[in-house]
Design an enzyme around this catalytic site. Structure first.
Site, short mmCIF file in Angstrom:
data_model
loop_
_atom_site.label_atom_id
_atom_site.label_comp_id
_atom_site.label_asym_id
_atom_site.label_seq_id
_atom_site.Cartn_x
_atom_site.Cartn_y
_atom_site.Cartn_z
N TYR A 299 1.97 2.59 3.36
CA TYR A 299 2.01 1.16 3.00
C TYR A 299 1.94 0.28 4.24
O TYR A 299 2.87 0.24 5.05
CB TYR A 299 3.30 0.90 2.23
CG TYR A 299 3.37 -0.44 1.53
CD1 TYR A 299 2.85 -0.59 0.26
CD2 TYR A 299 4.00 -1.52 2.12
CE1 TYR A 299 2.95 -1.80 -0.41
CE2 TYR A 299 4.09 -2.73 1.47
CZ TYR A 299 3.57 -2.87 0.21
OH TYR A 299 3.67 -4.07 -0.45
N TYR A 349 -4.95 -5.57 -1.09
CA TYR A 349 -3.53 -5.41 -1.38
C TYR A 349 -3.31 -5.43 -2.87
O TYR A 349 -3.09 -6.47 -3.47
CB TYR A 349 -2.77 -6.55 -0.70
CG TYR A 349 -1.26 -6.48 -0.79
CD1 TYR A 349 -0.54 -5.58 -0.02
CD2 TYR A 349 -0.55 -7.36 -1.61
CE1 TYR A 349 0.85 -5.54 -0.07
CE2 TYR A 349 0.83 -7.33 -1.67
CZ TYR A 349 1.53 -6.42 -0.89
OH TYR A 349 2.89 -6.39 -0.94
#
Lengths: 391, 93
Positions: A299, A349
């Site tokens: 991430y 994202y």
């Protein structure tokens, strides 16, 4: 907890997504419907086969709306994972646990987001809680916002500055990771960074978002879109259309005094304690060997947390991520090819779930930047993660 | 609830207002009209052991240092309240 119970018992049988854009022009509900339908079709199933749902607490798509829109006939179980994007990989742990427990047979995991065109931009300056923020009542709202710390970049910047201080890390060190991510994105048609090359000099010249740690190009791309996964037992997945991608380990760690993005109250902010705990779950109790990991999807909302997770997960020593990155280890032939879709920084994202999509594609052998026959891939978001594998 | 002893008793305690900068973040973007930019956000480890997120008001970005001793002052807000901010310590520890 006996993480061994999950080992290899479940698999991702289908994946689906929408396009990733800056303006989807349709609701999150519609985006979710499209991605889920694509994933179910990919698995060779129909909506009637689905009996479980899992998403993030911050996802705006409500379950009953989803059921009546997609045409699910009977949902027997659903859950949501806390921790914002840090909870993204918890979707896998939740789904696997429900299937192993026998309370669901086929679970859809999803995330639909309009991080760019929605009512509030994800990285925008927020001065009040939003009903779905997941931050309401935490220090992010009560104590950070009155001081002008209004964004995830500002909150994580405090951790990143301390990390730089502890280990002599520079913005260029973060930039070298970004250059690699953007190199992957450059050849990914789905990515924001497609055909947009970026050099370290470009990175250094991009404006400050939060000094001294986060330039504009250290930030992920606020994106509109959705990703969905279909998860079922490994046994059932073996009979479905796609090569099964096994979930060999999965966990979601929540530690005392941790917050979400505004995680400022653990003693030592130069280490991501949640990722340390996650690694212990996956590589300790989970029974997977770190040495078996062929690639990782980590991430990268902001580049500093990519380096910090590399250390916390044990792929290099504390303070050594800058050298690990500079030595080219995130590249296709490096020790740990990383975020091969370009990551959240280069591709977009979708709050982390597009990293799972990329891991599945790599393991199936149909990724745009295909690695040489990867068999085991780690997907992590701070405190949540999973090890995905195929035979 | 106190996470160490499970007590529900609450009382106000006056602190020294002194501490050191544990970390900082100089916020440039995005900008909100309520603030003057760049905003210097700091985590202050107070002498009493509490970490507080606040602002440092009198230090140029280039002079910011982790470990810098700081002292509190209170700034009135539009709502008639006051928030704690910090400046470089001027009195000896």
């Amino acid at each position: 907890m006996n993480g061994q119970a999950l080992r290899g018992a479940t698999a991702i049988a289908g994946v689906g997504c929408t396009e990733f854009s800056r303006r989807a022009g349709r609701t999150e509900l519609q985006l979710a419907c499209e991605a889920i339908t694509a994933a179910v079709t990919d698995a060779g199933l129909t909506a009637a086969d689905i009996d479980g749902l899992v998403s993030y607490t911050v996802d705006p798509v409500e379950e009953t709306e989803l059921v009546r829109s997609v045409g699910f006939q009977e949902i027997n179980w659903s859950s949501r994972v806390p921790y914002g994007g840090g909870g993204s990989m918890g979707v896998l742990a939740h789904a696997a646990a429900a299937i192993v427990a026998g309370i669901a047979d086929v679970v859809v995991g999803y995330r639909a987001i309009r991080a760019r065109s929605g009512a509030t931009r994800f990285g925008g300056a927020k001065v009040a809680p939003s009903p779905s923020s997941g931050h309401s009542g935490t220090t992010a709202m009560q104590w950070a916002m009155p001081m002008g710390a209004l964004t995830p970049a500002s909150w994580m910047g405090l951790n990143a500055t301390r990390y730089m201080h502890e280990f002599g890390v520079t913005s260029e060190d973060f930039g070298r990771a970004v250059v690699q991510l953007r190199a992957y994105a450059e050849t990914n048609p789905a990515a924001w960074g497609y055909q947009r090359p970026m050099t370290l000099e470009d990175h250094q010249l991009s404006r400050w978002i939060v000094e001294p740690c986060i330039h504009l190009f250290d930030c992920c791309q606020e994106t509109d879109g959705a990703v969905a996964l279909v998860i079922t037992s490994a046994e059932r997945a073996a009979d479905l259309r796609q090569v099964p991608v096994r979930i060999d380990a999965a966990s979601a760690a929540g530690l005392f005094d941790q917050e979400i993005a505004s995680d400022h109250y653990r003693a030592d902010l130069s280490v991501m304690d949640g990722s340390v705990a996650l690694a212990e779950q996956l590589f300790g109790r989970g029974g997977v060997s770190r040495a078996d990991i062929d690639a990782a999807m980590i991430y990268d909302a902001f580049s500093p947390i990519l380096l910090m997770q590399l250390e916390a997960l044990g792929f290099c020593g504390r303070g050594e991520a800058k050298d690990f990155v500079a030595d080219g280890n995130l590249a296709p032939l490096g020790a740990l090819p990383c975020n091969t879709n370009g990551g959240l920084i280069g591709e977009g994202y979708i709050h982390g779930l597009n990293l799972v999509l990329e891991a599945v594609r790599q393991l199936r052998g149909d990724a745009v930047n295909q690695l040489d026959d990867p068999r085991t891939i780690l997907v992590t978001a701070s405190r949540t993660g999973a090890v995905l594998a195929r035979d | 609830m106190c996470p160490y002893c499970r007590s529900l008793a609450v009382e106000l305690a006056e602190l020294s207002g002194r501490g050191v900068v544990y970390s900082y973040a100089v916020v440039h973007h995005p900008q909100h009209p309520a603030f003057e930019y760049p905003v210097v956000v700091v985590l202050v480890d107070l002498d009493e052991g509490v970490r507080l997120l606040s602002n440092l008001t009198d230090v140029a970005t280039r002079d910011l240092r982790i470990g810098m001793p700081v002292e509190v002052h209170f700034v009135p807000t539009a709502g008639g309240m006051a928030v704690p901010q910090f400046h470089q310590a001027t009195t000896p520890a």
